[in-house]
Design a protein around this motif. Structure first.
Motif, short mmCIF file in Angstrom:
data_model
loop_
_atom_site.label_atom_id
_atom_site.label_comp_id
_atom_site.label_asym_id
_atom_site.label_seq_id
_atom_site.Cartn_x
_atom_site.Cartn_y
_atom_site.Cartn_z
N ALA A 105 1.63 15.90 13.09
CA ALA A 105 0.45 15.25 12.52
C ALA A 105 -0.12 16.06 11.36
O ALA A 105 -0.83 15.52 10.51
CB ALA A 105 -0.62 15.07 13.59
N GLY A 106 0.17 17.36 11.34
CA GLY A 106 -0.30 18.18 10.23
C GLY A 106 -1.77 18.53 10.30
O GLY A 106 -2.41 18.73 9.27
N LEU B 89 -9.94 15.25 4.79
CA LEU B 89 -10.82 15.80 5.83
C LEU B 89 -10.88 14.82 6.98
O LEU B 89 -10.86 13.60 6.79
CB LEU B 89 -12.24 15.96 5.28
CG LEU B 89 -12.51 17.12 4.36
CD1 LEU B 89 -13.92 16.99 3.79
CD2 LEU B 89 -12.39 18.44 5.11
N VAL B 90 -11.00 15.38 8.18
CA VAL B 90 -11.20 14.52 9.34
C VAL B 90 -12.09 15.26 10.34
O VAL B 90 -11.94 16.47 10.52
CB VAL B 90 -9.85 14.06 9.95
CG1 VAL B 90 -9.00 15.22 10.38
CG2 VAL B 90 -10.05 13.10 11.09
N SER B 91 -13.03 14.55 10.91
CA SER B 91 -13.96 15.15 11.87
C SER B 91 -13.63 14.65 13.27
O SER B 91 -13.02 13.59 13.44
CB SER B 91 -15.40 14.77 11.54
OG SER B 91 -15.75 15.26 10.28
N LYS C 55 -6.30 17.50 7.37
CA LYS C 55 -5.03 16.98 7.88
C LYS C 55 -4.06 16.82 6.71
O LYS C 55 -4.47 16.35 5.64
CB LYS C 55 -5.26 15.63 8.56
CG LYS C 55 -4.02 15.07 9.28
CD LYS C 55 -4.35 13.75 9.95
CE LYS C 55 -3.23 13.23 10.83
NZ LYS C 55 -1.99 12.92 10.11
N CYS C 56 -2.80 17.28 6.92
CA CYS C 56 -1.76 17.10 5.89
C CYS C 56 -0.85 15.99 6.35
O CYS C 56 -0.06 16.19 7.27
CB CYS C 56 -0.85 18.32 5.81
SG CYS C 56 -1.63 19.79 5.32
N ASP C 57 -0.94 14.85 5.75
CA ASP C 57 -0.06 13.77 6.16
C ASP C 57 1.33 13.98 5.58
O ASP C 57 1.48 14.28 4.40
CB ASP C 57 -0.61 12.43 5.65
CG ASP C 57 -1.56 11.79 6.65
OD1 ASP C 57 -1.54 10.55 6.77
OD2 ASP C 57 -2.33 12.53 7.27
#
Lengths: 348, 341
Positions: free
Chosen positions: B48-49, B91-93, B140-142
């Motif tokens: 998922a990175g 970014l993801v929270s 997150k690195c997609d």
């Protein structure tokens, strides 16, 4: 007992559902109808991004703050139900940005995890020196309105695609109580100089990497006049237009440029986002929501009207609290007419 | 000597980021990437990175923190730029939730991610089986986007990339001056590293675009990570399993566990199942070695064994590997100038 709701936006449909849920069992003779000239996806509610967030200040209007809270709690309770996705309901976290420190909002303890932004987070937003982070809810009109419509249809509520020209028109047909949820065009049924349009224009883009709402504020200009970005389940809404008194429902090229440039400055990666739509809507703005009973008489026609309009840019945010209040007003009317079987006032 | 020729073996996140760091720090060198797999067929493509570090038992915490911080800072800048969507960085929270309060309430990385704090009671109500939690915002690195973006930058810098199966590092000694071994789980066979073992992970990639927050169980086994187009649901940690075939029983188990954390996932569509073998080791093997046969020497820099934490530390270890390549170049230049005397 015939009750007619005028208006099929979020206010009209939720008022109808709340009333039917509360009274259908208690008032066997209840006939509920919804009249509207526009249905989803052509209502004001359909164009709104759907973020639950009241204005920054409640202006001392504690009643509206309570209705906002009731709505949030009601929706939060539905998050885990199998219907959530169909309702267009999901959690969304994000940022409110300011150029100076501001007092905490009335809703800080209603949303989840409210806190100030750290200096490192503010690095993401050059030009903004203060801000909040919290988790709120999204309730997308384009999903919620069809869901409400389905619930109402299942319950046997009748829908009429027609433009009602006056309250009397319905009273003359035998309607006992009208619930007036006509939003922006309430003035056509009964003049209300306090009701004015707050015109908004939004650009819809595909930007699925955006997972937070970002709402900026310019304390000098006022609400919604500073760029905002709200990611939905299918597309992201870019906005930042609020023109008080402007009745035009046409998209303006200048407003498009304003929204596009400001949002791209806020989030540079948006420059590569594909634009998939544009929409203009009129927020039914009023110093406070009109939620009250009125006896309307003309000649020998008389009926009760429950007004429920003027929710500005926070209709989705406040809708369920208002629906319950409208249902309580109907309850009073029913009590007066002894239409309710001898049981205590239902707890709403 | 003429421009030193560096071969980077491996084109996952470690190989590509290491190649890029070498280009940045050793501009005199000529870098080539060799791999039998490129995106979307690398182990990195399954991951998922998420930038949530894995703790390596054999590496001092301050080193791991440094690697994570370098990686986070690097990606943070990209996420804030116009290239963010092309690079797949966002970014993801979300929340990390625990059924019982962990011994360590403040992980070493809590001040690197953004806004780290314990979850409020109201937030925990969403997770009735969990008693404690942490809320934070991370990156997150997609993949494939991130790997494709790295490939694009490498090509722009003149790096050639070849699809080639390297059976033995020594076979490269004629064409290259230095070899960088970023072969991940492939190192088990390639260099016979018995300390390297697979930890099999199966994940589901689903269409559920209304899921905007991540949720991770502190045990690391169950997680929901929203990517750009798909949400990754995981997972498993099966030590010593080499199987790359998806297991249907596992698929159902992962789906059920994730639905118990996020009920709306019942409505997820278009479920794709993927398997990756985490190249696991007590510590990342990040060191120089000199291979020699018959008087001929081949300097090698190893950079593999990142296990579950590849994305979280990739830039930090790539920079260290590039530094070691620099040392190799200096050593070669030193010995070649000695040879001239």
């Amino acid at each position: 007992m015939r009750v007619a709701v005028i208006g099929a936006g979020v206010i009209g449909l939720s008022s109808a559902l709340c009333i039917h849920e509360q009274f259908q069992g208690l008032v066997p003779s209840l006939e509920l109808e919804v009249y509207a000239d526009h249905f989803t996806p052509h209502t004001t509610s359909d164009g709104a991004a759907g973020l639950w967030q009241p204005y920054l200040s409640d202006g001392g209007n504690l009643q509206e703050t309570l209705w906002n809270k009731e709505t949030f709690d009601y929706l939060l309770g539905h998050l885990h139900s199998p219907a959530a996705k169909e309702m267009g309901l999901f959690l969304l976290s994000g940022y409110n940005l300011f150029t100076e420190p501001v007092p905490d909002p009335s809703w800080k303890n209603i949303v989840l995890g409210f806190r100030n932004l750290t200096p490192k987070e503010l690095e993401l937003f050059p030009g903004y020196s203060y801000g909040w982070f919290n988790t709120a809810l999204m309730l997308e009109g384009r999903n919620y309105l069809p869901w409400l419509t389905n619930r109402l249809t299942q319950r046997g509520v009748k829908f009429f695609h027609k433009k009602v020209e006056s309250f009397q028109e319905l009273f003359s047909q035998g309607v006992d109580v009208v619930i007036n949820c006509t939003g922006m065009r309430s003035g056509e049924l009964q003049p209300d100089p306090e009701l004015q349009p707050g015109r908004g224009q939004v650009i819809k883009v595909l930007a699925p990497w955006v997972k937070h709402f970002i709402i900026t504020h310019d304390m000098k200009s006022g609400i919604y006049q500073s760029p905002y970005i709200i990611p939905g389940s299918e597309f992201t809404v870019l906005g930042g237009i609020y023109q008080f008194g402007n009745w035009s429902e046409e998209n303006s090229a200048q407003d498009h440029r304003t929204v596009w440039e400001r949002c791209c400055r806020l989030l540079p990666a948006l420059q590569t986002a594909k634009i998939v739509g544009e929409w203009t809507g009129l927020r039914p703005t009023r110093p406070q929501v009109r939620l009250e009973r009125e006896s309307v008489r003309q000649g020998n026609l008389q009926g009760e009207v429950i007004h429920n309009y003027g929710h500005g840019g926070f209709g989705i945010t406040i809708h369920w609290g208002c629906a319950m209040a409208a249902a309580r007003l109907l309850g009073s009317i029913l009590q007066e007419r002894r239409k309710v079987a001898s049981s205590p006032q239902p707890r709403l | 000597m003429a421009a030193p020729k560096v071969a980077v073996v491996g084109a996952g996140v470690i190989g590509l980021s290491t190649a890029l760091c070498i280009v940045e720090t050793c501009p005199s060198s000529s870098v080539t990437v060799l791999s039998d797999q490129f995106s979307p067929n690398t182990t990195s493509d399954v991951a998922a990175g998420m930038l949530i570090p894995h703790t390596y038992p054999g590496i001092p915490i301050h080193v791991q923190k440094q690697w994570f911080k370098e990686t986070f800072t690097y990606l943070f800048a990209i996420s804030n730029s116009a290239e963010a969507s092309e690079a797949g960085i966002h970014l993801v929270s979300g929340w990390q939730v625990f059924k019982s309060t962990p011994k360590e309430e403040l992980p070493f990385w809590s001040d690197v991610v953004l806004g780290f704090r314990p979850m409020s009671k109201a937030e925990l109500q969403k997770f009735p089986q969990h008693r404690f939690g942490q809320a934070f915002t991370t990156l997150k690195c997609d993949c494939p986007p991130y790997l494709l973006w790295l490939e694009k930058r490498l090509k722009a810098a003149g790096v050639q990339m070849y699809n080639r199966k390297v059976a033995d590092l020594w076979e490269l000694h004629r064409e290259y001056d230095i070899v960088v071994n970023c072969t991940g789980i492939g190192a088990h066979q390639l260099v016979g590293d018995k300390k390297l073992f697979p930890v099999r992970g199966q994940v589901l990639q689903v269409h559920a675009p209304w899921v905007k927050n991540f949720i991770r169980d502190g045990d690391g086994l169950t997680y929901i990570y929203p990517g750009i187009h798909r949400v990754t649901l995981g997972g498993t940690r099966e030590k010593e399993s080499w199987s790359l075939s998806p297991d249907p029983g596992t698929t159902k188990d992962i789906f059920d566990r994730c639905c118990s954390l996020e009920a709306s996932l019942q409505e997820a569509q278009d479920i794709k199942v993927k398997v990756g073998l985490r190249p696991s080791r007590q510590c990342v093997r990040l060191q120089r070695e000199v291979l020699s046969q018959g008087g001929v020497k081949l300097p090698v820099v190893h950079n593999y064994g990142h296990g579950a934490g590849g994305f979280s530390v990739h830039r930090g270890t790539a920079k260290e590997a590039a530094r070691l390549v620099g040392e190799c170049i200096a050593a070669l230049q030193g010995s070649s100038s000695r040879a001239k005397l």
